[in-house]
Design an enzyme around this catalytic site. Structure first.
Site, PDB file in Angstrom:
ATOM      1  N   ARG A 133       9.489  -3.746  12.847  1.00  0.00           N
ATOM      2  CA  ARG A 133       9.394  -4.253  14.228  1.00  0.00           C
ATOM      3  C   ARG A 133      10.414  -5.360  14.451  1.00  0.00           C
ATOM      4  O   ARG A 133      10.733  -6.134  13.535  1.00  0.00           O
ATOM      5  CB  ARG A 133       7.994  -4.817  14.483  1.00  0.00           C
ATOM      6  CG  ARG A 133       6.958  -3.712  14.697  1.00  0.00           C
ATOM      7  CD  ARG A 133       5.655  -4.259  15.150  1.00  0.00           C
ATOM      8  NE  ARG A 133       5.123  -5.178  14.151  1.00  0.00           N
ATOM      9  CZ  ARG A 133       4.037  -5.912  14.376  1.00  0.00           C
ATOM     10  NH1 ARG A 133       3.450  -5.867  15.574  1.00  0.00           N
ATOM     11  NH2 ARG A 133       3.570  -6.718  13.458  1.00  0.00           N
ATOM     12  N   ASP A 146       5.608 -10.924   3.964  1.00  0.00           N
ATOM     13  CA  ASP A 146       4.608 -10.650   5.014  1.00  0.00           C
ATOM     14  C   ASP A 146       3.309 -11.397   4.760  1.00  0.00           C
ATOM     15  O   ASP A 146       2.606 -11.782   5.685  1.00  0.00           O
ATOM     16  CB  ASP A 146       4.370  -9.152   5.191  1.00  0.00           C
ATOM     17  CG  ASP A 146       4.025  -8.449   3.888  1.00  0.00           C
ATOM     18  OD1 ASP A 146       3.760  -7.236   3.931  1.00  0.00           O
ATOM     19  OD2 ASP A 146       4.067  -9.105   2.828  1.00  0.00           O
ATOM     20  N   SER A 201       9.030  -7.725   3.326  1.00  0.00           N
ATOM     21  CA  SER A 201       7.805  -7.603   2.515  1.00  0.00           C
ATOM     22  C   SER A 201       8.051  -6.962   1.171  1.00  0.00           C
ATOM     23  O   SER A 201       7.485  -5.898   0.841  1.00  0.00           O
ATOM     24  CB  SER A 201       6.776  -6.807   3.310  1.00  0.00           C
ATOM     25  OG  SER A 201       6.699  -7.341   4.612  1.00  0.00           O
TER      26      SER A 201
HETATM   27  C1  G6P Z   1       1.530  -6.037   9.553  1.00  0.00           C
HETATM   28  C2  G6P Z   1       2.540  -7.144   9.264  1.00  0.00           C
HETATM   29  C3  G6P Z   1       3.599  -6.682   8.328  1.00  0.00           C
HETATM   30  C4  G6P Z   1       2.943  -6.125   7.080  1.00  0.00           C
HETATM   31  C5  G6P Z   1       2.021  -5.030   7.474  1.00  0.00           C
HETATM   32  C6  G6P Z   1       1.308  -4.535   6.276  1.00  0.00           C
HETATM   33  O1  G6P Z   1       2.084  -5.054  10.303  1.00  0.00           O
HETATM   34  O2  G6P Z   1       3.143  -7.533  10.474  1.00  0.00           O
HETATM   35  O3  G6P Z   1       4.428  -7.721   7.991  1.00  0.00           O
HETATM   36  O4  G6P Z   1       3.934  -5.695   6.206  1.00  0.00           O
HETATM   37  O5  G6P Z   1       1.046  -5.487   8.349  1.00  0.00           O
HETATM   38  O6  G6P Z   1       0.478  -3.513   6.642  1.00  0.00           O
HETATM   39  P1  G6P Z   1       0.947  -1.991   6.691  1.00  0.00           P
HETATM   40  O7  G6P Z   1      -0.337  -1.241   6.708  1.00  0.00           O
HETATM   41  O8  G6P Z   1       1.733  -1.809   7.892  1.00  0.00           O
HETATM   42  O9  G6P Z   1       1.688  -1.763   5.421  1.00  0.00           O
HETATM   43  C1  BGC Z   2       5.497  -6.047  -1.876  1.00  0.00           C
HETATM   44  C2  BGC Z   2       5.089  -7.388  -1.328  1.00  0.00           C
HETATM   45  C3  BGC Z   2       4.404  -7.208  -0.001  1.00  0.00           C
HETATM   46  C4  BGC Z   2       3.290  -6.206  -0.127  1.00  0.00           C
HETATM   47  C5  BGC Z   2       2.587  -5.986   1.168  1.00  0.00           C
HETATM   48  C6  BGC Z   2       4.337  -5.106  -1.880  1.00  0.00           C
HETATM   49  O1  BGC Z   2       4.753  -3.850  -2.272  1.00  0.00           O
HETATM   50  O2  BGC Z   2       5.978  -6.176  -3.179  1.00  0.00           O
HETATM   51  O3  BGC Z   2       6.173  -8.203  -1.190  1.00  0.00           O
HETATM   52  O4  BGC Z   2       3.891  -8.433   0.380  1.00  0.00           O
HETATM   53  O5  BGC Z   2       3.778  -4.985  -0.582  1.00  0.00           O
HETATM   54  O6  BGC Z   2       3.411  -5.466   2.126  1.00  0.00           O
END
Ligand code: G6P
Ligand code: BGC
Ligand code: BGC
Length: 954
Positions: free
Chosen positions: A579, A694, A640
């Site tokens: 995003r 994140d 992330s």
């Molecule tokens: C939200 C946060 C992101 C994060 C994500 C993880 O969207 O804004 O920064 O990486 O959650 O959850 P997801 O299920 O999208 O992997």
């Molecule tokens: C990454 C982290 C991240 C997490 C959640 C992991 O695979 O190594 O940096 O915070 O995923 O998105």
């Protein structure tokens, strides 16, 4: 218009339905002879009525008035049929008040026999035949095999056992079992038993059944409200002679239906008339409210014996029925059964004969102690006496045994009474069966119904006229139904064995399922060990010692204090969606405008340059759409992935995770990679101020609302956590006062083998098939990218064992990532769970039984529960660390959480919270679901950095 009084019969009606079946001359031919009999009464003899004999016309009145009571008109039969149908549908709908007259109890028998069932089974029948129980040895030979005649033995149950303590009854049954088995050349071990228990029970499984209330002459204490399978198992254990596994309990109607002669069935209705009466039938599962099932059929035991709709039964109940009920073991209950069941017909006849004798119409107005004693006339007597041909002789014999002197016309009159009681029973039973047929027409939306009804019970076996009267009446009440009546093979014993075979197969499957899922069921000790190991790894990581937890300083030293202001761009890469956000921080709060862009797999796994150029393309597209082109807003980059940060805007990517694998990035400062991409794009200016993980963005975003938020947790595609650590504990960053947010990168926890004790072969399958085998062990047991795959591997394993899908895996189920983690959330949603399972698996080309659906649900529950508990153990380690860091007795802290799995799974968040309460009882932890994702957090980190930078320049 309910029937109040006995209405006049239309000629044809009276013809059609005059009390007696065929073969009996019309009653009035005899009326004038009845009176005359009386004249012979012996004045003053004991047991004879004192006030003189009625005159002929009065006695015929008396007889007619008596027998008329047993007349049931066609209209009344229709009313009973309609009212019973109404009660059935009310009960199916789960409507409990007013309590419907019939119970409609699901039996967990979901299909009629496949015929493939094989094996030797012991069958114990209790309750169908009154004061006796039967034990059978049944050998099922499958479709091909030649049918083996079962061996059986009947045992009379002493009255004191039928009315005594429940334990005594079950011990008696266990004793009969071993007595029967002692006579057979069978092993003492591993016997499988099917229990036919012919009383109303709430079943919660094929082998779990709670007695609602006794009927039919039984009234043992300490059984109602209890699981009768457990009571039998306990008694068999006390007996100790044989190890018998009670794998199924069925109602006798179900055994009857399932025992339908193969080849003529399948029967879809089971009808029993023995001491009691009842029926079962195959109902559409979606119509049974208590069952969360929308496909297939389930066998429902109607328990019509308790039908007592006073509106329609009132006019049919005679004074004799009321007298019988008053003297019964269960007054007021089973009123319908007491007009049909073989246990009662003899008694009704006795009451009528006693009444007529006392009124001087019969036996010269004399009774006998036997005639006045309860239960002295049995069903057999009624059946024999009513036989138009041989009956008269039997009447004399039977009544002589009762100490009565039988006059010539007495015999005929007695036959009329027997026939009237018997016929009414058959007709009422027909009305009830017609209600079941009407229900089947409704539930199958079939106007014309062709159906096979299995009949069982001694009333059918020994009194064929009962069936012919019943058949005749069913044709009258349900002319559009083509009903074939099939006598059940050996009274349902075969049928019970069939159900037992199915149950045995399911029980074996359940054992294999439990064995497969057992490693996923983590107990307190195991979870406490994970918390302790994580704690140890945290300390080592902070000290920079070898640890699977990198404990990366993020250079975020404070959570926002609310004074931040300005417009910021934010990027959010690494979750389900990429995003670009515009975050406006004002005194009034934070306003966010964002756009989701996809990162195609070929970009995520292409070259780093391609990936970052794609990111900049999205930023430019966003700026154009938001009218921000040419503006160089401070940018916060939520990235992330594990980065060793050297500063707020420097982050060296240590390794990709979550399916990303762009080349030439690992070991690089991703802020540089972004700036280079910006540089490659003409006319774009961006001021990258901060790179945050994140977890950090989520903590900051929630911290903006709740300053106690000092932990960030992500459970989405991947999983990770960060928290505010004492700077003095962070070896990598100089300084020993204040705090530093640490990105734990707990996804990699256990990469050093410390989780191997918990890892299952399914985890190993998923890891080997991943693009980073051996890495992110903890993540691969918890996060959304992997749970679906773990479930898929378990389903394949169970299919290979023949436990699921009849052992037939489909191509699609063997396709990687075909079972999405979101399926777990859908399947485990409390409502419609089994329907979800079916819908999802049928999309995968799998045809499944309801048992399959249940097992898939349990697999999903086991996998997600383990994930949530492991995640909870991790959070417990973090909050305990903070509490001990601060030497607090009790810590109150908030955890900012984000991630699709945590947010969408129906139980994940509550399981995490419960595990944290269990493993960190001295921490009061509030979980705050982040509304705006970590993009807002990245903007806030940027805002803090800008504020600090401005203060530094002031
Ligand atoms: C939200 C946060 C992101 C994060 C994500 C993880 O969207 O804004 O920064 O990486 O959650 O959850 P997801 O299920 O999208 O992997
Ligand atoms: C990454 C982290 C991240 C997490 C959640 C992991 O695979 O190594 O940096 O915070 O995923 O998105
Ligand atoms: C019981 C039923 C049983 C029927 C026939 C009734 O009294 O409630 O469960 O099926 O008798 O045996």
């Amino acid at each position: 218009m309910p029937h109040t009084e006995r209405e006049e019969l239309t000629p044809e009606e009276s013809d059609q339905l005059l009390l007696l079946p065929g073969g009996y001359p019309p009653l009035w031919n005899h009326m004038d002879s009845i009176g005359s009999v009386g004249l012979r009464q012996r004045e003053g003899a004991p047991g004879c009525s004192q006030e003189g004999l009625p005159c002929p016309s009065d006695s015929s009145e008396l007889v007619l008035e008596c027998l008329q009571q047993f007349k049931v008109t066609k209209t009344q039969l229709r009313q009973i049929q309609a009212s019973l149908l109404g009660s059935m549908e009310q009960a199916l709908g789960g409507q409990t008040s007013p309590a419907s007259a019939v119970r409609m109890l699901p039996t967990y028998v979901g299909s009629t026999p496949h015929g493939t069932e094989q094996g030797d089974f012991v069958v114990l029948e209790l309750g169908a035949t009154g004061a006796s129980l039967r034990v059978l040895w049944v050998t099922l030979v499958g479709i091909e095999g030649h049918r083996m005649e079962p061996r059986s033995q009947e045992f009379v149950i002493p009255p004191e056992v039928m009315l005594g303590p429940g334990q005594q009854l079950f011990d008696f049954a266990a004793h009969c079992l071993s007595e029967f088995l002692d006579a057979l050349p069978v092993d003492k071990e591993g016997l499988q038993l099917g229990f036919s228990f012919s009383f109303p029970c709430h079943q919660t499984g094929l082998d779990r059944s709670t007695l609602i209330s006794w009927t039919k002459g039984f009234r043992c204490s300490g059984v109602e409200g209890h699981d009768v399978v457990q009571l039998l198992r306990d008694a068999i254990k006390r007996q100790g002679a044989y190890s018998i596994d009670v794998v199924a309990v069925v109602n006798d109607t179900v055994g009857t239906m399932m025992g339908c002669e193969p080849g003529v069935g399948p029967c879809e209705v089971g009808l029993v008339v023995d001491t009691g009466t009842n029926a079962c039938y195959m109902e559409e599962a979606r119509h049974v409210a208590v069952l969360d099932e929308d496909r297939g059929r389930v066998c429902v035991s109607v328990e019509w014996g308790s039908f007592s709709d006073d509106g329609v039964l009132g006019p049919v109940l005679t004074t004799f029925d009321h007298a019988l009920d008053r003297e019964s073991l269960n007054p007021g209950a089973q009123r319908f059964e007491k007009m049909i069941g073989g246990l009662y017909l003899g008694e009704l006849v006795r009451l009528v004969l006693a009444h007529l004798a006392q009124r001087g119409v019969l036996f010269g107005g004399c009774t006998s102690p036997a005639l006045l004693s309860h239960g002295s006339i049995l069903l057999e007597h009624v059946a024999e006496m009513k036989d138009p041909l041989a009956g008269a002789a039997r009447v004399h014999a039977i009544l002589r045994d009762l100490g009565l002197s039988v006059g010539a016309s007495d015999a005929e009159l007695v036959q009329y009474v027997c026939a009237a009681v018997f016929t009414r029973a058959a007709r009422l039973c027909a009305a009830a069966l017609a209600a079941v047929l009407a229900r089947l027409q409704h539930s199958r939306e079939q106007q014309v119904l062709q159906i096979a009804v299995a009949t069982g019970g001694r009333v059918f076996e020994r009194h064929p006229s009962f069936l012919s009267i019943l058949q005749e009446t069913v044709m009258l009440l349900a002319p559009e139904c083509d009903v074939s009546f099939i006598p059940s093979v050996d009274g349902g014993g075969q049928g019970v064995a069939m159900v037992t075979a199915v149950a045995a197969r399911l029980a074996a499957h359940r054992r294999l399922l439990e064995e497969t899922l057992a490693p996923f069921r983590l107990d307190h000790e195991q979870l406490a060990a994970v918390r302790a190991q994580m704690r140890e790894a945290m300390v080592k990581g902070l000290r920079g010692e070898a640890s699977s937890l990198r404990m990366l300083p993020t250079y975020v030293r404070a959570t926002p204090d609310g004074t931040e202001r300005g417009d910021f761009l934010a990027l959010d890469l690494g979750g389900t969606n990429f995003r670009v956000l515009l975050v406006r921080v004002t005194a009034g709060g934070v306003k966010i405008t964002s756009q989701v862009y996809s990162i195609p797999e070929y970009v995520a796994q292409g070259s780093g340059q391609q990936l970052f150029d794609h990111i900049v393309d999205c930023i430019v597209d966003f700026q154009q759409k938001q009218g921000l082109s040419g503006q160089s807003l401070p940018l916060g980059f939520t990235f992330s992935f594990p980065c060793r940060q050297l500063g707020l805007d420097q982050g060296i990517l240590l390794n990709w995770t979550k399916g990303f694998n762009a080349s030439d990035c690992e070991g690089q400062d991703v802020v540089c990679l972004l700036r280079e991409a910006i540089g490659r794009r003409q006319a774009v200016e961006l001021n990258v101020v901060a790179i945050v993980n994140d977890t950090v963005g989520t903590m900051m975003s929630c911290g903006y609302e709740d300053p106690r938020c000092e932990v960030g947790l992500i459970v989405g595609t991947g999983t990770n956590a960060c928290y505010m650590e004492e700077l003095q504990n962070v070896a990598a960053v100089p300084g020993d006062s204040g705090h530093m947010c640490i990105n734990m990168e707990w996804g990699a926890f256990g990469d050093d083998g410390s989780l191997d004790l918990l890892r299952t072969c399914f985890d190993a399958n998923v890891d080997q098939a991943s693009i980073n085998p051996g890495k992110q062990s903890f993540e691969k047991m918890i996060s959304g990218m992997y749970l679906g795959e773990i479930v898929r591997h378990i389903l394949l394993h169970l299919t290979s064992l023949g436990v699921l899908f009849r052992g037939q895996p489909t191509q699609r189920l063997q396709t990687r990532d075909i079972f999405k983690t979101k399926f777990l959330s859908e399947i485990e949603s409390d409502s419609l769970a089994l329907r979800q399972v079916r819908a999802i698996l049928e999309d995968l080309g799998l045809s499944l039984t309801s048992d399959d659906a249940l097992m898939v649900l349990e697999v999903c529950q086991a996998v997600s529960q383990r994930a949530a508990q492991l995640c909870g153990a991790g959070v417990a380690a973090v909050v305990e660390k903070i509490r001990e860091n601060r030497g607090l007795e009790e810590l109150t802290v908030s955890v900012g959480v984000d991630g699709t799995l945590y947010k969408l799974h129906p139980h994940f968040s509550s399981l995490v919270a419960a595990t944290v309460r269990e493993l960190a009882p001295r921490c009061v932890v509030t979980f705050l679901q982040s509304e705006d994702g970590s993009g807002k957090g990245a903007a806030l980190v940027t805002a803090v950095a800008c504020r600090l930078a401005q203060m530094a320049h002031v």
